[in-house]
Motif scaffolding. Structure first.
Motif, short mmCIF file in Angstrom:
data_model
loop_
_atom_site.label_atom_id
_atom_site.label_comp_id
_atom_site.label_asym_id
_atom_site.label_seq_id
_atom_site.Cartn_x
_atom_site.Cartn_y
_atom_site.Cartn_z
N ALA A 1 0.62 -1.24 0.07
CA ALA A 1 -0.08 -0.01 0.09
C ALA A 1 0.74 1.39 0.07
N HIS A 2 1.92 1.33 0.73
CA HIS A 2 2.96 2.44 0.89
C HIS A 2 3.34 2.56 -0.22
N CYS A 3 3.95 1.30 -1.08
CA CYS A 3 4.58 1.48 -2.25
C CYS A 3 3.60 2.18 -3.46
N ARG A 4 2.33 1.66 -3.45
CA ARG A 4 1.36 2.33 -4.40
C ARG A 4 1.31 3.72 -4.19
N VAL A 5 1.33 4.20 -3.13
CA VAL A 5 1.12 5.82 -2.81
C VAL A 5 2.52 6.49 -3.24
N ALA A 6 3.63 5.76 -2.78
CA ALA A 6 4.84 6.23 -3.43
C ALA A 6 4.88 6.47 -5.10
N VAL A 7 4.28 5.50 -5.56
CA VAL A 7 4.43 5.33 -7.05
C VAL A 7 3.33 6.63 -7.55
N ALA A 8 2.17 6.85 -6.92
CA ALA A 8 1.30 8.02 -7.25
C ALA A 8 1.75 9.16 -7.19
N THR A 9 2.79 9.27 -6.04
CA THR A 9 3.41 10.41 -6.11
C THR A 9 4.50 11.01 -6.75
N LEU A 10 5.17 9.70 -7.09
CA LEU A 10 6.38 10.05 -8.16
C LEU A 10 5.62 10.53 -9.62
N ASN A 11 4.57 9.77 -9.83
CA ASN A 11 3.88 10.12 -11.15
C ASN A 11 3.44 11.48 -10.82
N THR A 12 2.86 12.01 -9.82
CA THR A 12 2.40 13.47 -9.86
C THR A 12 3.59 14.42 -9.77
N LEU A 13 4.70 14.05 -9.22
CA LEU A 13 5.90 14.70 -9.17
C LEU A 13 6.40 14.80 -10.90
N ALA A 14 6.20 13.77 -11.47
CA ALA A 14 6.60 13.86 -13.09
C ALA A 14 5.78 14.96 -13.68
N GLY A 15 4.42 15.23 -13.15
CA GLY A 15 3.62 16.36 -14.09
C GLY A 15 3.77 17.54 -13.60
N TYR A 16 4.75 17.75 -12.49
CA TYR A 16 4.87 19.05 -12.26
C TYR A 16 6.22 19.46 -12.31
N ILE A 17 7.36 18.66 -12.26
CA ILE A 17 8.76 18.89 -12.44
C ILE A 17 9.12 19.48 -13.94
N ASP A 18 7.94 19.04 -15.10
CA ASP A 18 8.15 19.45 -16.11
C ASP A 18 8.02 21.05 -16.42
N TRP A 19 7.41 21.59 -15.59
CA TRP A 19 7.18 23.20 -15.61
C TRP A 19 7.13 24.04 -14.59
N VAL A 20 7.58 23.55 -13.67
CA VAL A 20 7.83 24.40 -12.09
C VAL A 20 9.08 25.20 -12.21
N SER A 21 9.21 26.17 -11.65
CA SER A 21 10.36 26.88 -11.53
C SER A 21 11.72 26.05 -11.28
N LEU A 22 12.68 26.03 -11.72
CA LEU A 22 14.13 24.95 -11.22
C LEU A 22 14.42 25.17 -9.87
N VAL A 23 13.96 26.26 -9.17
CA VAL A 23 14.41 26.66 -7.88
C VAL A 23 13.87 25.49 -6.85
N TYR A 24 12.63 24.86 -7.38
CA TYR A 24 11.81 23.84 -6.48
C TYR A 24 12.68 22.34 -6.66
N ILE A 25 13.08 22.34 -7.96
CA ILE A 25 13.91 21.26 -8.19
C ILE A 25 15.24 20.95 -7.48
N THR A 26 15.98 22.09 -7.50
CA THR A 26 17.33 22.18 -7.12
C THR A 26 17.44 22.49 -5.62
N SER A 27 16.30 23.14 -4.80
CA SER A 27 16.40 23.44 -3.71
C SER A 27 16.90 22.51 -2.50
N GLY A 28 17.43 22.87 -1.58
CA GLY A 28 17.85 22.00 -0.31
C GLY A 28 19.06 21.24 -0.87
N ASN A 29 20.03 21.78 -1.89
CA ASN A 29 21.38 21.11 -2.20
C ASN A 29 20.72 19.93 -2.95
N CYS A 30 19.70 20.21 -3.82
CA CYS A 30 19.17 19.13 -4.78
C CYS A 30 18.46 18.00 -4.16
#
Length: 1219
Positions: free
Chosen positions: A218-247
């Motif tokens: 169940a936790h694995c399924r949530v993690a997969v869904a979260t990664l898929n959602t992240l993929a939908g945002y990483i494509d267009w959000v500011s690079l600051v959010y991707i590289t923040s906190g020392n990447c």
């Protein structure tokens, strides 16, 4: 009411079961579907019934239909619902999210998808203005369990897709949601990262614990869904959010690469992140991925050998990650941001090399572009690590260039992977050819870095092949015992070393000074190749290529030349066996052609070097012609062509003319004979001469005479073409004068040259024109009737050409070298096709070769028109195309890369002959083509509309459908040829300046409104000199305008876009200051609107045609009030908006608006003309209302125009606060 709802629900459940039951009859299924659709559209119980059906106690298929009903209500009834009803529906939807689903591992994925769609549809209509706490409510939901957390992730992902990726909302709503997402991005990202972290840790903690497997999954399924959602945002959000906190995000994704259940999704996210462009400064943190830890995790994840599909897909993604990382490295190193070459570069390149040497051919191909970028990089290509790796890459290419891994075979480890990647051997073959071409480019780049090492690898490899015995393998040739097939081990190895050798030699000469060239070693290599003797045609073909590749070294050792020529001449007469009467195999024909091509190439590239051997060369050719060597006409003509190329180095007009007269004596005698003149002049006699009116049995010997006659005609035409193409004067003016090639000067002082082949060509020209005239008349009904039953289809499109036109794949891959049998019909079709093409190729090349001597021929325009333009009504479309091609080459020598008669004729014609030659030819041609194409497109349109009406009544034969598709595609191609010709002849394109570095222009604020780069207000193209000449003739000018504007509504988007953007306004602009008739102006404008009706659903065409319509309207509306009458006929036009637009256009004192706003206003005015695609015509419109804007700036109360004068001084005055 509850009873009514229950009753309706019962009926709906029955309807759903009927629809989904495989045993239901078509009638019952349609009745059930009709009931269900009518219920959604009209019933007032949609919401209660939908909620009842969506209850988790119901079967999944019923629940899904219930959720569909709710989604339909939100999409199509939301605007008419009361506020209380909306709130109630929203609360019910949130209840469904909260407790309306089964546990995460049991719930069907389509139910989760439907639930997320419902919520997103409400968000799109109400957030943020009327639902400000949406994000908080979503966050609260995640506290209820894994199922709810997964649903929240699905909602966030779908929201990003609809708003950012697909942009399915009205502009203002999209802007509101986009900007609210952007404002809350920090908290959204933190929330997703936290969910990811918690579930990842819980999964790792529980996955090995007995009894906790379900909880871990169940936790694995949530993690997969979260990664898929992240993929939908990483494509267009500011690079600051991707590289923040020392990447931190990238670090977490790298860690997940070691988790088999999460690694694929993590790799997807990583790939999207590292592929981002944007400012170089912002991308600098990506270099942290070259640190030990990140590289270690990437390398560790790549270690796998099993062909499991999910694992294999992950390896592909990981390879793409490495390639994207290499792209960032190449962008950053050597740029202004001062990034050093990473210390771990060798580890990175070893990882890249491991993919390059993987068993999968697909994985081998993936890093090629990255290798090329590294080897070409100005800074990195000099680095010791990259130099060392170039040698390793070249050694790896010794394996990678070998064509192995066919999915139907099991002779290589890559075959197993190929069965996953390719459907057939043909698919694999096509892929590998492309992959090898890509490899060739990279090998060239690597050879520039390490030229001597590259040569050493080639020398050792080639020597090894020469020393190795021939291994024919299990797939031997069918034509002779002991010969190889295309997949024999020896052939694929020879093929690979040959490709490598060709790539390497050219780069060595570019990279090394003459004294550093490995000349002695290369001569040893060449000697070994020349001494190598084989009777296998496939291997001999590779040997010939290696001789050609090594030939540049012969320039430094001239005594090798006779041996090279001797080897090539021997190959021209190559036969496998003693029986010359058997049909030659494809491989044998290829060897002979290959030898001819090699000789021509050497004579073309090094004529001065070959010149001392001319007499020996000529004597050898004479002996071959006189002997019983069974040379084909093509081979004879190739040798003649080579001789002509060498003769250009005589640089003596009289000597070269005497040689050409001797060489062409038999051709001139044959072509100008009384018999040939009689044959060429009469279609019936010509058909009889070539045997097209005779019934012939297959493999009959009676056709020998007719075959010889066809050969005589073909030989004469090929010889003419070869001489006309190759005979040239010296390029240097002084050499030309000294050699007697200059006969005078023009008034401007430009030398007038003469060509040594002019005399012969003038003798051959009358019969050539006669043959073209006769050929055109062959298509007349009375001559078609003369064709025998055997050759009744002789004028049809050949099968190979048909496949090319229709875009069909060629014949199945033939790995065996079978004899090439052609039917009598195929021979006749080939003869007719090549004769027609060659006639026009000769006319197309002669202008460039003879120049003034050709263009000053008396009555040339009338003679060409009386032959090439005769009986055009009967000439089929596939035969007209070569004529148009060449007419384009007879118009301006400055235009490059264009093809054959009209085109060649036009592109090589000097300006002083435009009026005497081109205008009399092109005027009637354009008028005729406009009329012909209009009729053809009318037939196609009628056929299309008839087919739509009778679609269910008529079952067409497959052959009939194919024939109609072929005819339509040929019309489309002919249309493009004609309009391409018009554009090349008349329009001089102004190339816009290159924009700034594309990588710098990243949509960092893609979260803001995407800015459309609009084309310039008016096209800036000008007319060519020929275009100006043609437009001076009113009838030609009108033909050009009519053809251009009529073509806008023909069903060909490519042509429409090109013509509307380049041609129409450039032509029309020349006459807007004159006295155009109102009817003409109306017609031009209506033609553009008609184009919008046909092509308006295509964004590119819509933009171009709208732009053209606006330019015409704005330039001509002040003088022609008739254009307003046209506008008022547009469906649903807003007359008030039209009045305002006209007022601004006509009143010089009216307030002007910006160009973008003007374009938008005009687009709205003509929106009623835009046609819809068939798939959109019956689609129900979804209307999403705009909410009060959150981000609109209030307008200043003070009117800046009417306020007190504010001079420049006021800008700098601290006392003035009114600014």
């Amino acid at each position: 009411m509850a009873d009514q709802v229950a009753a309706v629900c019962e009926q709906l459940v029955k309807a759903v079961n009927v629809m989904m039951d495989a045993e239901s009859s078509q009638i019952y299924r349609l009745e059930a579907l009709k009931f269900y659709e009518e219920f959604k559209e009209t019933n007032s119980f949609c919401v209660p019934c939908g909620l009842q059906l969506a209850d988790r106690a119901q079967p999944a298929v019923v629940r899904h239909f219930g959720l569909q009903i709710l989604e339909h209500v939100i999409k199509f009834r939301w605007n008419s619902m009361q506020q209380q009803e909306k709130v109630q529906l929203k609360e019910c939807a949130m209840q469904l999210l909260s407790n309306g689903t089964r546990p995460i591992l049991e719930e069907e994925s389509h139910i989760k998808d439907a639930l997320s769609r419902i919520t997103v549809e409400m968000i799109k209509r109400e957030w943020p203005q009327h639902w400000p706490d949406m994000l908080k409510e979503m966050e609260a939901l995640t506290g209820q369990g894994e199922a709810q957390t997964e649903l929240v992730m699905l909602i966030l992902l779908r929201l990003a897709e609809d708003v950012i990726t697909f942009q399915t909302l009205p502009t203002q709503r999209r802007r509101d949601i986009q900007q609210t997402l952007t404002q809350n991005m920090e908290s959204i990202f933190s929330f997703m990262m936290a969910v990811m972290q918690i579930n990842m840790e819980d999964y790792r903690r529980l996955k090995g614990s007995p009894g906790h497997e379900l909880k871990a999954r169940a936790h694995c399924r949530v993690a997969v869904a979260t990664l898929n959602t992240l993929a939908g945002y990483i494509d267009w959000v500011s690079l600051v959010y991707i590289t923040s906190g020392n990447c931190h995000l990238l670090e977490m994704l790298c860690l997940l690469l070691s988790e088999p259940e999460l690694q694929l999704e993590a790799a997807e996210c990583l790939l999207i992140a590292i592929s981002r462009k944007g400012k170089l400064e912002d991308r600098k943190p990506f270099m942290l991925l070259f640190d030990d830890v990140a590289i270690h995790y990437i390398l560790s994840a790549a270690q796998a050998v099993e062909v499991v599909e999910r694992r294999y897909v992950f390896l592909k993604r990981l390879c793409q990650v490495l390639c994207a990382l290499g792209g960032q490295l190449c962008s950053l190193v050597g740029s202004d941001v001062e990034v050093e070459i990473p210390a771990n570069l060798s580890k990175y390149m070893e990882a890249l090399l491991s993919f390059t040497t993987h068993s999968s051919q697909f994985l081998k191909s993936s890093p090629q572009a990255t290798w090329g970028a590294l080897f070409r990089h100005e800074t990195m290509s000099k680095d010791a690590v990259v130099v060392a790796m170039a040698v390793k890459y070249l050694k790896a290419s010794m394996t990678n260039l070998v064509k192995t891994g066919f999915p139907s075979r099991d002779d290589n480890p890559s075959c197993e992977y190929s069965r996953v990647d390719f459907d057939s051997d043909e698919d694999f073959n096509s892929f590998f050819n492309s992959f090898r071409a890509q490899q060739g480019e990279v090998v060239r780049s690597a050879c520039r870095i390490v030229p001597l090492e590259a040569f050493q690898i080639a020398a050792e490899w080639l020597q090894y092949q020469i020393a190795s015995p021939i291994d024919i393998g299990v797939t031997t040739s069918k034509s002779a015992e002991g010969l190889c097939s295309l997949l024999s081990p020896s052939v694929v190895q020879w093929d690979a070393v040959t490709v490598y050798m060709e790539c390497m030699v050219a780069q060595i000469f570019k990279s090394l000074d003459e004294e550093k060239l490995p000349t002695d070693q290369s001569m040893e290599l060449l000697q070994a190749v020349l001494n190598y003797d084989t009777k296998d045609p496939l291997i001999l073909s590779c040997v010939l290529t290696n001789i050609s590749a090594l030939f540049p070294f012969v320039l430094h050792r001239p005594h090798f030349l006779p041996r090279v020529l001797s080897k090539l001449f021997k190959a021209i007469t190559f036969e496998v066996g003693q029986d010359n009467k058997m049909p030659r195999t494809r491989a044998v024909k290829n060897v002979r052609r290959h030898a001819c091509s090699s000789i021509i190439k050497i004579c073309r590239d090094y004529p001065q070097f070959i010149l001392p051997c001319f007499d020996m060369f000529y004597d050898h050719v004479k002996k071959l012609f006189a002997s019983d060597a069974m040379l084909t006409h093509m081979e004879k003509c190739s040798l003649m062509e080579a001789l002509v190329l060498i003769s250009n180095q005589f640089k003596d007009f009289a000597k070269q003319k005497a040689f050409l007269d001797e060489l062409m004596a038999t051709v001139v005698a044959e072509w100008t004979s009384d018999q040939m003149r009689h044959v060429m002049g009469d279609p019936a006699v010509f058909l009889s001469f070539v045997g097209a009116d005779q019934v012939v049995a297959e493999h009959s010997t009676d056709t020998d005479t007719m075959g010889l006659n066809r050969g005589r005609v073909s030989f004469c035409l090929n010889a003419m073409l070869g001489v006309v193409k190759r005979a040239r004067r010296p390029a240097d003016v002084e050499e030309a004068k000294a050699g007697g090639f200059v006969v005078g000067c023009t008034p401007a002082g430009v030398p007038i040259y003469r060509n040594p082949c002019t005399g012969q060509f003038l003798l051959l020209l009358p019969n050539l024109l006669t043959l073209i005239r006769t050929y055109n008349r062959l298509f007349m009904p009375e001559n078609i009737a003369r064709l025998s039953e055997t050759f009744s289809r002789a004028h049809e499109v050949m099968d190979a050409e048909k496949n090319v036109v229709l875009g069909l794949s060629q014949h199945p891959l033939d790995i065996y070298d079978s004899p090439v049998y052609r039917t009598n019909l195929e021979r006749m079709q080939g003869f007719f096709s090549t004769v027609y093409d060659n006639c026009f190729h000769i006319l197309g090349n002669v202008g460039l070769s003879l120049q003034q001597e050709f263009y000053t021929i008396e009555r040339l325009a009338e003679e060409i028109a009386a032959s090439a333009f005769v009986s055009l009504d009967h000439v089929p479309d596939h035969r007209l195309r070569p004529m148009i091609h060449i007419l384009i080459l007879i118009c301006s020598v400055t235009v490059l890369n264009v093809r054959v008669f009209v085109r060649q004729l036009v592109l090589s014609c000097p300006q002083e002959y435009y009026n005497s030659l081109l205008c009399p030819l092109l005027g009637p041609l354009f008028a005729y083509m406009q009329q012909r194409l209009s009729v053809k497109w009318q037939v196609i349109n009628q056929r299309t509309s008839t087919n739509e009406e009778d679609e269910e009544e008529v079952v067409c034969q497959e052959s009939q459908v194919t024939q109609e598709m072929l005819e339509e595609q040929l019309v489309r191609l002919l249309t493009r040829e004609v309009l391409d010709f018009l554009a090349v002849s008349c329009i001089a394109r102004k190339v816009p300046e290159q924009a700034a570095n594309k990588e710098e222009i990243e949509d960092e604020d893609m979260m803001m409104d995407s800015v459309q780069t609009a084309p310039p207000a008016q096209p800036t193209d000008e007319l060519t000199d020929l275009g100006k000449c043609l437009t001076k003739h009113e009838n030609i000018y009108m033909s050009l305008l009519t053809l251009s504007f009529t073509s806008l509504s023909w069903k060909d988007t490519t042509n429409c876009h090109r013509t509307a953007s380049m041609v129409c306004w450039t032509l029309l602009r020349q006459v807007i200051g004159g006295n155009l008739l109102p009817e003409a102006v109306t017609w031009f404008y209506t033609s553009v609107l008609r184009g919008l009706q046909v092509h308006g659903q295509h964004e590119v065409c819509n933009s171009t045609l709208s732009q053209l319509a606006m330019i015409i309207y704005e330039n001509l509306r002040p003088r022609y009030v008739e254009l307003r009458a046209v506008m008022t006929q547009i469906p649903n036009i807003n007359t008030e908006a039209l009045d305002q637009y006209d007022h601004r256009l006509l009143d010089p004192n009216a307030q002007k608006v910006g160009e973008k706003k003007r374009k938008d206003q005009f687009k709205k005015l003509i929106a009623g003309t835009v046609g819809k695609a068939l798939c959109q015509q019956f689609r129900k419109e979804v209307h999403i209302r705009n909410l009060p804007s959150l981000f609109k700036r209030p307008k200043p109360e003070k009117d800046a125009v009417n306020s007190e004068a504010l001079g420049l001084a006021a800008l700098f005055s601290p006392e003035n606060n009114s600014l």
